[in-house]
Design an enzyme around this catalytic site. Sequence first.
Site, short mmCIF file in Angstrom:
data_model
loop_
_atom_site.label_atom_id
_atom_site.label_comp_id
_atom_site.label_asym_id
_atom_site.label_seq_id
_atom_site.Cartn_x
_atom_site.Cartn_y
_atom_site.Cartn_z
N ASP A 17 1.12 8.40 10.53
CA ASP A 17 1.68 8.82 9.24
C ASP A 17 2.46 10.15 9.32
OD1 ASP A 17 0.12 6.63 8.53
OD2 ASP A 17 -1.52 7.86 7.75
N ASN A 56 0.83 -1.21 0.00
CA ASN A 56 0.00 0.00 0.00
C ASN A 56 0.86 1.26 0.00
OD1 ASN A 56 -0.21 -1.26 2.81
ND2 ASN A 56 -1.24 0.64 3.31
N ASP A 57 0.73 2.14 0.95
CA ASP A 57 1.25 3.50 0.80
C ASP A 57 2.75 3.61 0.44
OD1 ASP A 57 -1.14 3.57 2.14
OD2 ASP A 57 -0.37 4.59 3.91
#
Length: 481
Positions: free
Chosen positions: A161, A41-42
């Site tokens: 994050d 993912n990210d």
Amino acid sequence: MSTDGHLRSEVYKIVTKTNDVISEDPYRLSYHLMPPVGLLNDPNGFIQYKGVYHLFYQWMPFKTGHGAKFWGHYSSTDLVHWKHEEIALTPSEWYEKNGCYSGSAIESNGEMYVFYTGNVKDEQGNRETYQCLAVSKDGFHFEKKGPVVELPAEYTAHFRDPKVWKQDDHYFMVVGAQTTDIKGAVALLRSNDMLTWNHLGVIAGGGEGLLADFGYMFECPDLFHLQGKDVLIFSPQGLEATGLNYQNVYQSGYVMGHFNSQEGSYNHGPFQELDRGFDFYAPQTTTDEKGRRILFAWMSVPDQNEQEHPTIKYHWLHNMTLPRELKVINNKVFQVPVKELEQLRVGEVFEHDVKLNAENREFEEVNGKTIEIVLEKIDVSSGFFSMSVGEAAKIIYSPKQGLFTLERQSYVDGVTEIRQCLLNHLDSMRIYLDTSSIEIFINGGEETFTARFYPVPSNNSVRFSSSEKSTFMIKKWKLAD
Ligand code: FRU
């Protein structure tokens, strides 16, 4: 063996074991970044450090679902050719046992500092969050320093994050957050040494201002200066679809304004989506040695259909977008594929002036699975113009309403689904096709549409159609595998 050593050897085993089956997948991409196995993912820790681009990523190597994430690692000297490196971070310590979640990188005194979220959950699913630091002398091997930020009282444990930058002799950190009254927010922290951090407060969202009623969580914030503006990118969760906007489960976009580094405050305008397609989330940017602001995003969105992708049976899932250079034009963020991607072109360009008069056309030269197509000087008199890709995706433009549409066949049930936006005019499109992905850059990056789609592998065709008169100039390149 240490937990870290054990996890590394387990990952090595699964990569080796699944290598053959993965390479048989007809939908494996050719020039996009993917996980060797499992789920990506990210983008994380994107940085050019000592001349080398490093792109870390959220990686679950053991299954195609989410879980205790690792930081996978790619490096490149040109943003085109990437090498998969040793894992950067494993979730081996108590403060990250349920995942080394997303974060960022910054260089200081020749060392690479990475900040990331240590995710911890107990048996009941209660969450703890720690913003952690790891330091590297070479960009490849990291020494964990543990948590440097504890959760401030104003937020729930959905606080993650961290993105760090240096400005005016201070270090700043933005963190994606949820306030205790369940509003999405971006928190700001400041430090002189990157070890001790002071929480300054919410700089966007939190139930205030233009983002007063704007979802329950903001993920992956990124605040940067670009061409006289301070742009804050984030990924809000909990927005209702309205008109053509907010059609995906979660969004990614930005606000633009002025960041006051003395006061630690930020004034900003309204939210705008960054991408109008089906698959774009959690983007992250960096500046490189050429001074460019470059963005990567995850080419997906966290949703309940992730396990329906046909790549699951080959034990892998998801990929990154292409790297895109950002520009501010008329108070809007434009995205342009980085110049280096021209290196992907192989062979001669095919060029043609096309005039369509209420007809369908297919050009033998304009087909393929991994191609770049540029349409310029587009003039669609009225009615509609369309371009179909392997019958599983279609671009439609109708000038009367100024409506641009991307259609695809759903990979869940084959039903046609659409994403749309309004345009004042359509001058040009740059389109990158890669086996099972499409990225469309409209009018020099004014709007972009990004999506996965799954054409029948034997169908390479690209067809153009016009209900009345359309003219355009086409350029096409085959791209290297
Ligand atoms: C965004 C996100 C982040 C988190 C990471 C976990 O997609 O949910 O907020 O850090 O993914 O993999």
